[in-house]
Design a protein around this motif. Structure first.
Motif, mmCIF file in Angstrom:
data_model
loop_
_atom_site.group_PDB
_atom_site.id
_atom_site.type_symbol
_atom_site.label_atom_id
_atom_site.label_comp_id
_atom_site.label_asym_id
_atom_site.label_seq_id
_atom_site.Cartn_x
_atom_site.Cartn_y
_atom_site.Cartn_z
ATOM 1 N N SER A 39 0.829 -1.214 0.000
ATOM 2 C CA SER A 39 0.000 0.000 0.000
ATOM 3 C C SER A 39 0.858 1.257 0.000
ATOM 4 O O SER A 39 0.548 2.234 -0.690
ATOM 5 C CB SER A 39 -0.949 0.001 1.199
ATOM 6 N N MET A 40 1.969 1.244 0.722
ATOM 7 C CA MET A 40 2.831 2.413 0.785
ATOM 8 C C MET A 40 3.591 2.627 -0.530
ATOM 9 O O MET A 40 3.817 3.761 -0.936
ATOM 10 C CB MET A 40 3.819 2.282 1.937
ATOM 11 N N SER A 41 3.980 1.558 -1.200
ATOM 12 C CA SER A 41 4.682 1.712 -2.471
ATOM 13 C C SER A 41 3.769 2.360 -3.508
ATOM 14 O O SER A 41 4.205 3.211 -4.299
ATOM 15 C CB SER A 41 5.199 0.355 -2.971
ATOM 16 N N VAL A 42 2.498 1.975 -3.507
ATOM 17 C CA VAL A 42 1.530 2.583 -4.421
ATOM 18 C C VAL A 42 1.296 4.044 -4.047
ATOM 19 O O VAL A 42 1.272 4.937 -4.915
ATOM 20 C CB VAL A 42 0.201 1.800 -4.405
ATOM 21 N N LEU A 43 1.139 4.317 -2.751
ATOM 22 C CA LEU A 43 0.859 5.677 -2.296
ATOM 23 C C LEU A 43 2.034 6.617 -2.578
ATOM 24 O O LEU A 43 1.840 7.777 -2.960
ATOM 25 C CB LEU A 43 0.538 5.666 -0.802
ATOM 26 N N VAL A 44 3.246 6.114 -2.377
ATOM 27 C CA VAL A 44 4.435 6.928 -2.657
ATOM 28 C C VAL A 44 4.442 7.351 -4.127
ATOM 29 O O VAL A 44 4.715 8.515 -4.460
ATOM 30 C CB VAL A 44 5.720 6.145 -2.312
ATOM 31 N N ARG A 45 4.154 6.414 -5.004
ATOM 32 C CA ARG A 45 4.130 6.722 -6.438
ATOM 33 C C ARG A 45 3.046 7.752 -6.770
ATOM 34 O O ARG A 45 3.273 8.694 -7.540
ATOM 35 C CB ARG A 45 3.898 5.439 -7.220
ATOM 36 N N LEU A 46 1.851 7.597 -6.174
ATOM 37 C CA LEU A 46 0.739 8.506 -6.468
ATOM 38 C C LEU A 46 0.991 9.904 -5.929
ATOM 39 O O LEU A 46 0.692 10.906 -6.586
ATOM 40 C CB LEU A 46 -0.560 7.946 -5.871
ATOM 41 N N VAL A 47 1.538 9.991 -4.701
ATOM 42 C CA VAL A 47 1.700 11.290 -4.043
ATOM 43 C C VAL A 47 2.913 12.047 -4.560
ATOM 44 O O VAL A 47 2.854 13.260 -4.800
ATOM 45 C CB VAL A 47 1.800 11.102 -2.514
ATOM 46 N N THR A 48 4.025 11.348 -4.734
ATOM 47 C CA THR A 48 5.272 12.025 -5.111
ATOM 48 C C THR A 48 5.556 11.993 -6.608
ATOM 49 O O THR A 48 6.333 12.805 -7.111
ATOM 50 C CB THR A 48 6.471 11.406 -4.376
ATOM 51 N N GLY A 49 4.949 11.035 -7.315
ATOM 52 C CA GLY A 49 5.245 10.881 -8.726
ATOM 53 C C GLY A 49 6.614 10.271 -8.978
ATOM 54 O O GLY A 49 7.101 10.270 -10.118
ATOM 55 N N ARG A 50 7.242 9.775 -7.924
ATOM 56 C CA ARG A 50 8.571 9.168 -8.037
ATOM 57 C C ARG A 50 8.499 7.703 -7.619
ATOM 58 O O ARG A 50 7.590 7.290 -6.892
ATOM 59 C CB ARG A 50 9.575 9.907 -7.152
ATOM 60 N N SER A 51 9.477 6.934 -8.072
ATOM 61 C CA SER A 51 9.517 5.519 -7.691
ATOM 62 C C SER A 51 10.093 5.383 -6.283
ATOM 63 O O SER A 51 10.908 6.226 -5.852
ATOM 64 C CB SER A 51 10.377 4.727 -8.671
ATOM 65 N N PRO A 52 9.676 4.364 -5.530
ATOM 66 C CA PRO A 52 10.257 4.138 -4.199
ATOM 67 C C PRO A 52 11.773 4.004 -4.233
ATOM 68 O O PRO A 52 12.458 4.456 -3.309
ATOM 69 C CB PRO A 52 9.580 2.832 -3.748
ATOM 70 N N VAL A 53 12.310 3.423 -5.310
ATOM 71 C CA VAL A 53 13.764 3.245 -5.409
ATOM 72 C C VAL A 53 14.474 4.591 -5.471
ATOM 73 O O VAL A 53 15.515 4.805 -4.833
ATOM 74 C CB VAL A 53 14.126 2.387 -6.641
ATOM 75 N N SER A 54 13.923 5.543 -6.234
ATOM 76 C CA SER A 54 14.557 6.861 -6.346
ATOM 77 C C SER A 54 14.534 7.604 -5.014
ATOM 78 O O SER A 54 15.490 8.310 -4.666
ATOM 79 C CB SER A 54 13.864 7.691 -7.430
ATOM 80 N N ILE A 55 13.447 7.445 -4.256
ATOM 81 C CA ILE A 55 13.374 8.093 -2.947
ATOM 82 C C ILE A 55 14.354 7.449 -1.984
ATOM 83 O O ILE A 55 15.003 8.134 -1.179
ATOM 84 C CB ILE A 55 11.930 8.018 -2.399
ATOM 85 N N LEU A 56 14.509 6.141 -2.082
ATOM 86 C CA LEU A 56 15.472 5.441 -1.233
ATOM 87 C C LEU A 56 16.892 5.912 -1.535
ATOM 88 O O LEU A 56 17.699 6.112 -0.620
ATOM 89 C CB LEU A 56 15.347 3.929 -1.442
ATOM 90 N N ARG A 57 17.205 6.109 -2.801
ATOM 91 C CA ARG A 57 18.525 6.617 -3.159
ATOM 92 C C ARG A 57 18.742 8.028 -2.621
ATOM 93 O O ARG A 57 19.840 8.377 -2.205
ATOM 94 C CB ARG A 57 18.686 6.607 -4.688
ATOM 95 N N ARG A 58 17.702 8.838 -2.656
ATOM 96 C CA ARG A 58 17.829 10.227 -2.197
ATOM 97 C C ARG A 58 18.027 10.303 -0.689
ATOM 98 O O ARG A 58 18.909 11.020 -0.204
ATOM 99 C CB ARG A 58 16.577 11.017 -2.589
ATOM 100 N N ASP A 59 17.207 9.576 0.076
ATOM 101 C CA ASP A 59 17.247 9.679 1.539
ATOM 102 C C ASP A 59 18.290 8.765 2.173
ATOM 103 O O ASP A 59 18.689 8.987 3.321
ATOM 104 C CB ASP A 59 15.859 9.392 2.121
ATOM 105 N N GLY A 60 18.688 7.709 1.466
ATOM 106 C CA GLY A 60 19.819 6.892 1.874
ATOM 107 C C GLY A 60 19.713 6.201 3.221
ATOM 108 O O GLY A 60 18.649 5.696 3.614
#
Length: 279
Positions: A39-60
């Protein structure tokens, strides 16, 4: 404050859903974590327009640590509910404001009022009373797991304060993924029937993630101790759900210990009354 309060009210339903599912603890942890992660992977994509992998790379690394703490808190909570009463678990969780205030002071230097330090030994005494009542009833393991769950929570709240721009939805999603992966070692997912799966889906897709994201988001505006101040909402609500829907009364030692803990929390997180100046 509204985010923190509504978050804890939604999280208070976790114990009810888990008990109503009547599934094994490891199976609950697996399916709950799986539903939260999806549910969170879908919500992240809908809210941010970014993939979970890209956010993981950014926040580390901070995001990975937050996810690990979220995972530990969730697993310990589920296992604790399988070994002790709902009331015992949520009374111990009520110490979160005190513990979070102390952890934040020691790790990131966030100021904790003098009242927090004075309330700490009183809160510990309340937990000792709850745990002491479990010694002869075979519930001590569950109480200690609840202590481990709230310790992970306190460190996570502090981490959120240290990194206010950390993506909270990803942290919750990673916590769910960690729960699923760790519990898969001991779980038998196929043994869970459709009824239990439906109940856990409600918890993992709706109430659980919504409550956790709301609570995590509140730390952008509140200190660690202040955000954790609302955990007694879970204590009162979850104990009420257990009594109304599960017929599970709270033991006398839990009621007494809970009263001590709640009094310590109210004192430790309230502002001292300021006397009016002369004239």
């Amino acid at each position: 404050m509204l985010l923190a309060a509504s978050g804890m009210l939604l999280i208070s339903l976790d114990s009810l859903w888990i008990r109503l599912s009547e599934a094994g603890s490891w199976e609950v942890a697996f399916w709950l974590g799986t539903f939260i992660a999806l549910s969170m992977s879908v919500l992240v994509r809908l809210v941010t327009g970014r993939s979970p992998v890209s956010i993981l790379r950014r926040d580390g690394l901070p995001l990975l640590v937050s996810g690990a703490l979220q995972s530990g808190s969730g697993i310990f909570f589920v296992l604790a509910l399988g070994l002790t009463t709902v009331a015992n678990v949520v009374v111990i969780i009520a110490t979160a404001p005190i513990l979070a205030g102390v952890v934040a002071r020691l790790t990131i230097g966030e100021s904790a009022p003098r009242r927090v330090w004075l309330a700490t030994p009183v809160s510990i005494a309340g937990i000792a009373l709850v745990v002491g009542g479990s010694l002869g009833a075979g519930r001590i393991e569950g109480d200690l797991l609840a202590v481990a769950a709230i310790s992970c929570f306190a460190f996570n709240v502090t981490l959120w304060r240290r990194y206010p721009d950390l993506n909270r939805m990803m942290a919750v999603g990673l916590g769910g993924l960690g729960m699923a992966l760790v519990s898969l070692v001991a779980a038998s997912p196929s043994s869970v029937d459709g009824r239990a799966l439906g109940i856990l889906a409600v918890a993992g897709v709706l109430t659980g993630p919504a409550g956790r994201v709301a609570l995590a988001s509140s730390t952008r505006f509140l200190g660690a101790a202040q955000a954790s101040l609302f955990t007694p909402i879970e204590t009162v609500a979850a104990t009420t759900w257990a009594w109304l829907f599960l017929g599970e009364p709270a033991p006398a030692t839990t009621i007494a210990g809970g009263a001590i803990v709640l009094a310590a929390v109210v004192y430790g997180t309230s502002r001292p009354r300021v006397s009016p100046s002369p004239g």
